[in-house]
Design a protein around this motif. Structure first.
Motif, PDB file in Angstrom:
ATOM      1  N   ARG A 246       0.813  -1.213   0.000  1.00 26.68           N
ATOM      2  CA  ARG A 246       0.000   0.000   0.000  1.00 26.68           C
ATOM      3  C   ARG A 246       0.849   1.266   0.000  1.00 26.68           C
ATOM      4  NH1 ARG A 246      -5.180   0.202   1.906  1.00 26.68           N
ATOM      5  NH2 ARG A 246      -4.934   2.360   1.296  1.00 26.68           N
TER       6      ARG A 246
ATOM      7  N   ALA B  20       0.409   2.685  -5.570  1.00 29.91           N
ATOM      8  CA  ALA B  20      -0.814   2.732  -4.764  1.00 29.91           C
ATOM      9  C   ALA B  20      -1.721   3.890  -5.158  1.00 29.91           C
ATOM     10  CB  ALA B  20      -0.466   2.821  -3.282  1.00 29.91           C
TER      11      ALA B  20
ATOM     12  N   PHE C  47      -9.790  -0.504  -4.517  1.00 30.56           N
ATOM     13  CA  PHE C  47      -8.960   0.154  -3.511  1.00 30.56           C
ATOM     14  C   PHE C  47      -9.715   0.246  -2.185  1.00 30.56           C
ATOM     15  CE2 PHE C  47      -7.424   3.787  -1.160  1.00 30.56           C
ATOM     16  CZ  PHE C  47      -6.046   3.652  -1.230  1.00 30.56           C
TER      17      PHE C  47
ATOM     18  N   ALA D 104     -10.302  -3.261  -0.577  1.00 30.53           N
ATOM     19  CA  ALA D 104      -9.077  -3.763   0.065  1.00 30.53           C
ATOM     20  C   ALA D 104      -8.809  -3.015   1.368  1.00 30.53           C
ATOM     21  CB  ALA D 104      -7.888  -3.632  -0.881  1.00 30.53           C
ATOM     22  N   ASP D 105      -9.030  -1.716   1.345  1.00 35.20           N
ATOM     23  CA  ASP D 105      -8.817  -0.901   2.539  1.00 35.20           C
ATOM     24  C   ASP D 105      -9.781  -1.326   3.656  1.00 35.20           C
ATOM     25  OD1 ASP D 105      -7.487   1.357   3.827  1.00 35.20           O
ATOM     26  OD2 ASP D 105      -9.455   2.336   3.721  1.00 35.20           O
TER      27      ASP D 105
ATOM     28  N   TRP E  63      -6.405  -6.377  -3.570  1.00 36.47           N
ATOM     29  CA  TRP E  63      -5.375  -5.418  -3.979  1.00 36.47           C
ATOM     30  C   TRP E  63      -4.648  -5.910  -5.223  1.00 36.47           C
ATOM     31  CZ3 TRP E  63      -4.258  -0.547  -2.965  1.00 36.47           C
ATOM     32  CH2 TRP E  63      -3.029  -0.050  -3.388  1.00 36.47           C
TER      33      TRP E  63
END
Length: 89
Positions: A36, A41, A52, A55-56, A85
């Motif tokens: 990340r 990124a 994004f 995944a976060d 990701w």
């Protein structure tokens, strides 16, 4: 006598603080954090915002589970975050 009680109290507080803290981050968590932080990124965030964000969200859940001392759940969510990701990359 008072000094030994004070020393014992300080030692007990330190032991309790150490025992209640979460375990160190796993290698997978560290690896995800490094991915990340890479230069790409920002591009992922711009080009694939849904992946994004997903995944976060998964990684935040992994951190919560890790902080709650649930290593299996933390590992699961970290792996899911890594899969999402890498799909974006």
């Amino acid at each position: 006598m008072i000094r030994s009680i004070g020393t014992l109290a300080v030692a007990a507080i330190c032991a309790l603080a150490i025992a209640c803290s979460p375990p160190p981050k796993t290698g997978e968590m560290i690896s995800f954090e490094q991915m990340r932080q890479e230069e790409y990124a920002k591009t992922v965030q711009i080009r694939f915002p849904k992946l994004f964000n997903q995944a976060d969200k998964l990684y935040r859940r992994a951190v919560e589970e890790h902080d709650d001392s649930e290593p299996e759940a933390a590992e699961h969510y970290t792996r899911m975050a890594t899969i999402v990701w890498r799909t974006a990359v």
